[in-house]
Every structure is written in structure tokens, then in C-alpha cells.
Scaffold this motif. Structure first.
Motif, PDB file in Angstrom:
ATOM      1  N   TYR A  96       1.078  -1.480   0.036  1.00 20.26           N
ATOM      2  CA  TYR A  96       0.018  -0.072  -0.070  1.00 20.26           C
ATOM      3  C   TYR A  96       0.948   1.209  -0.212  1.00 20.26           C
ATOM      4  CZ  TYR A  96      -4.160   3.193   1.584  1.00 20.26           C
ATOM      5  OH  TYR A  96      -4.373   4.642   2.008  1.00 20.26           O
ATOM      6  N   TRP A 126       5.851  -5.920 -10.535  1.00 18.09           N
ATOM      7  CA  TRP A 126       5.214  -4.821  -9.412  1.00 18.09           C
ATOM      8  C   TRP A 126       3.991  -5.157  -8.980  1.00 18.09           C
ATOM      9  CZ3 TRP A 126       6.309   0.206  -6.916  1.00 18.09           C
ATOM     10  CH2 TRP A 126       7.856   0.529  -7.239  1.00 18.09           C
ATOM     11  N   GLU A 127       2.721  -5.912  -7.842  1.00 18.63           N
ATOM     12  CA  GLU A 127       1.972  -6.821  -8.450  1.00 18.63           C
ATOM     13  C   GLU A 127       1.256  -6.586  -6.861  1.00 18.63           C
ATOM     14  OE1 GLU A 127       2.043 -10.486  -9.617  1.00 18.63           O
ATOM     15  OE2 GLU A 127       3.472 -11.475  -7.767  1.00 18.63           O
ATOM     16  N   TYR A 128      -0.205  -6.501  -7.334  1.00 18.44           N
ATOM     17  CA  TYR A 128      -0.912  -6.542  -6.118  1.00 18.44           C
ATOM     18  C   TYR A 128      -0.857  -5.025  -4.810  1.00 18.44           C
ATOM     19  CZ  TYR A 128      -1.706 -11.268  -7.876  1.00 18.44           C
ATOM     20  OH  TYR A 128      -2.259 -12.291  -8.735  1.00 18.44           O
ATOM     21  N   THR A 129      -0.206  -4.689  -5.247  1.00 15.39           N
ATOM     22  CA  THR A 129      -0.223  -3.161  -4.751  1.00 15.39           C
ATOM     23  C   THR A 129      -1.416  -2.296  -4.699  1.00 15.39           C
ATOM     24  OG1 THR A 129       2.103  -4.008  -4.544  1.00 15.39           O
ATOM     25  CG2 THR A 129       1.316  -1.532  -4.292  1.00 15.39           C
ATOM     26  N   GLU A 130      -1.651  -1.691  -3.721  1.00 15.75           N
ATOM     27  CA  GLU A 130      -2.389  -0.144  -4.178  1.00 15.75           C
ATOM     28  C   GLU A 130      -1.631   1.141  -4.257  1.00 15.75           C
ATOM     29  OE1 GLU A 130      -6.877   2.380  -2.058  1.00 15.75           O
ATOM     30  OE2 GLU A 130      -5.554   0.039  -1.652  1.00 15.75           O
ATOM     31  N   PHE A 148       3.911  -5.094 -14.621  1.00 11.70           N
ATOM     32  CA  PHE A 148       2.762  -4.182 -13.539  1.00 11.70           C
ATOM     33  C   PHE A 148       1.541  -5.045 -14.198  1.00 11.70           C
ATOM     34  CE2 PHE A 148       0.923  -0.313 -12.079  1.00 11.70           C
ATOM     35  CZ  PHE A 148       1.200  -0.293 -11.628  1.00 11.70           C
ATOM     36  N   HIS A 150      -2.146  -6.356 -11.873  1.00 15.47           N
ATOM     37  CA  HIS A 150      -3.206  -6.655 -10.847  1.00 15.47           C
ATOM     38  C   HIS A 150      -2.770  -6.135  -9.332  1.00 15.47           C
ATOM     39  CE1 HIS A 150      -4.081 -10.541 -12.566  1.00 15.47           C
ATOM     40  NE2 HIS A 150      -2.722 -11.078 -12.558  1.00 15.47           N
ATOM     41  N   ASN A 151      -2.716  -4.256  -9.929  1.00 14.91           N
ATOM     42  CA  ASN A 151      -2.169  -3.304  -9.065  1.00 14.91           C
ATOM     43  C   ASN A 151      -3.684  -2.457  -9.397  1.00 14.91           C
ATOM     44  OD1 ASN A 151       0.194  -3.734  -8.341  1.00 14.91           O
ATOM     45  ND2 ASN A 151       0.555  -3.465 -10.799  1.00 14.91           N
ATOM     46  N   HIS A 152      -3.941  -1.851  -8.469  1.00 14.45           N
ATOM     47  CA  HIS A 152      -5.064  -0.718  -8.096  1.00 14.45           C
ATOM     48  C   HIS A 152      -4.430   0.537  -8.131  1.00 14.45           C
ATOM     49  CE1 HIS A 152      -9.548   0.225  -5.817  1.00 14.45           C
ATOM     50  NE2 HIS A 152      -8.840   0.878  -6.896  1.00 14.45           N
TER      51      HIS A 152
END
Length: 168
Positions: A96, A126-130, A148, A150-152
Motif C-alpha cells: 500500500y 510490481w503486483e497486487y499493490t494499491e 506491472f 493486478h495493481n489498484h
């Protein structure tokens, strides 16, 4: 400063506050967790389960270091949340990164900044990061093979910026 192969793991709820972190040399390289310009003696470092916040410069900076692994780490209140420039083989996941960037730091730095990014970074994931509420440029430049996924990303000044000189 961490050394090659070290793992920094926080217990649940661990917070590192960098309000008083300073250095008298290479001031723009000041980081709370630093692998900045360490000439290969701090490669392959893992930082896990920490909240890192409130520094005039960088929360986690590993410029010139390779293989940094940032897992379940939150960064906020820094001029840059994460900087993994001029290195290869990094991983940023389940993070986060928020409220970093422009307006934080010295008067010179307040006019520009980034929540995260890299210059001449290679083979990073860089993955699964808000990534939210970061000010200024959040970008990669002169880099290659950056994954890059699956990021939000939301409420950014400019979103994500990949310069045209990136490859792969």
C-alpha cells in the motif's frame, strides 16, 4: 543499512517513523530503509510486514541495489514512497503506497516528487499493490522488462507513467 541477503521483518503492527532520519552526505539519497548507493553490499534484501512513513526524502530507497523484495509493506508521508532505480530483479507485491510526493520535503523537492518509480530499472515485478493519493510523477524511465499487473491505482496526480524509452 541492510547488508546482502538480510531480511527485515516486522511483527504485526510494526511501524518505522522516519521523522528524524537524516544524513549529511548525498542528502537526496536519505531513506528510512536504505540500499542507496551501497555498491553491491546490500543486494537481495527482503523488507516484509512493515509500515514505513514520514521522511523528508524516501521511505524505501534501493537505488543501485539489485533484487530487493518488498512484501506486505505500507509507505506514506515521504517525498517518494519507493525508489528501486538503477537496479535489477526487484519485486514489489501486496503493498500500500499512499500519500507520498509533491508538497513533502525540502522546498526544492516540493515542486516535484513521486509515490514510486524507477529509472534504469530492469526485470522488476510490481503486483497486487494499491497506489493511491500520491502526488507528482509516478513513473519508470530508461527501464526494461517491468511487469506491472493486478495493481489498484487511483486518486493519483498523473496515474502511471511509462516513458517511451522503456523496453520489454
Amino acid at each position: 543499512r541492510p547488508r546482502t541477503g538480510m531480511t527485515l521483518t516486522g511483527e504485526y503492527g510494526a511501524i518505522i517513523v522516519g521523522t528524524n532520519v537524516t544524513q549529511s552526505y548525498d542528502v537526496s539519497g536519505t531513506s528510512i530503509v536504505s540500499g542507496w548507493n551501497c555498491g553491491g553490499v546490500c543486494d537481495n534484501v527482503t523488507v516484509r510486514n512493515l509500515v514505513v512513513k514520514n521522511n523528508t526524502y524516501v521511505c524505501i530507497g534501493a537505488t543501485g541495489s539489485n533484487g530487493w523484495h518488498l512484501d506486505h509493506v505500507e509507505t506514506s508521508g515521504c517525498w517518494q514512497g519507493v525508489n528501486l532505480s538503477m537496479g535489477s530483479g526487484g519485486y514489489v507485491g501486496y503493498r500500500y503506497i499512499h500519500h507520498n510526493g509533491k508538497g513533502i520535503g525540502t522546498p526544492e523537492l516540493q515542486q516535484w516528487g513521486a509515490g514510486y518509480g524507477g529509472y534504469q530499472s530492469f526485470d522488476q515485478i510490481w503486483e497486487y499493490t494499491e497506489m493511491a493519493h500520491n502526488r507528482g510523477d509516478s513513473k519508470w524511465s530508461g527501464s526494461g522488462n517491468i511487469t506491472f499487473r493486478h495493481n489498484h491505482v487511483h486518486h493519483q496526480d498523473y496515474g502511471i507513467w511509462f516513458d517511451g524509452d522503456n523496453t520489454g
